[in-house]
Design a protein around this motif. Structure first.
Motif, short mmCIF file in Angstrom:
data_model
loop_
_atom_site.label_atom_id
_atom_site.label_comp_id
_atom_site.label_asym_id
_atom_site.label_seq_id
_atom_site.Cartn_x
_atom_site.Cartn_y
_atom_site.Cartn_z
N GLU A 293 0.89 -1.33 -0.05
CA GLU A 293 0.12 0.05 0.02
C GLU A 293 0.96 1.23 -0.25
O GLU A 293 0.46 2.38 -0.77
N GLN B 204 3.98 1.55 -1.32
CA GLN B 204 4.64 1.59 -2.42
C GLN B 204 3.91 2.21 -3.44
O GLN B 204 4.17 2.93 -4.30
N LEU B 205 2.57 1.57 -3.72
CA LEU B 205 1.26 2.09 -4.40
C LEU B 205 1.27 3.82 -4.15
O LEU B 205 1.11 4.46 -5.27
N SER B 206 1.20 4.11 -3.03
CA SER B 206 0.92 5.36 -2.83
C SER B 206 1.99 6.19 -3.14
O SER B 206 1.81 7.31 -3.76
#
Length: 89
Positions: free
Chosen positions: A12, A14-16
């Motif tokens: 989460e 990393q995606l952010s």
């Protein structure tokens, strides 16, 4: 349609970070585009369209309009936008 996915905190995060970086890049590109003059040099047009000089040469061969005055070449933003719109798949 609603899709819910449980992600680990690491994924989460990393995606952010990726989303934030993409957003910053898009905003930066738009600021650059707004700062360019209406009649751009060939280099400025490459920056505006985010393409290489060789791709710009191909676009010109395909019909992108160029204004030439005393051997100075300029491309109008609206002509570049129209060319891209007309040639999208």
């Amino acid at each position: 349609m609603k899709l819910e996915v449980d992600l680990s905190p690491t994924i989460e995060q990393q995606l952010s970070e990726v989303a934030a970086r993409v957003w910053r890049d898009v905003v930066k590109q738009e600021v650059v585009k707004q700062q360019l003059p209406e009649y751009m040099s060939l280099g400025e047009c490459c920056e505006y369209l985010n393409i290489s000089r060789s791709n710009l040469s191909e676009f010109i061969k395909l019909g992108l309009q160029v204004t030439i005055i005393n051997q100075t070449k300029r491309i109008r933003k609206s002509d570049a936008d129209l060319f891209m719109e007309e040639n999208k798949n």
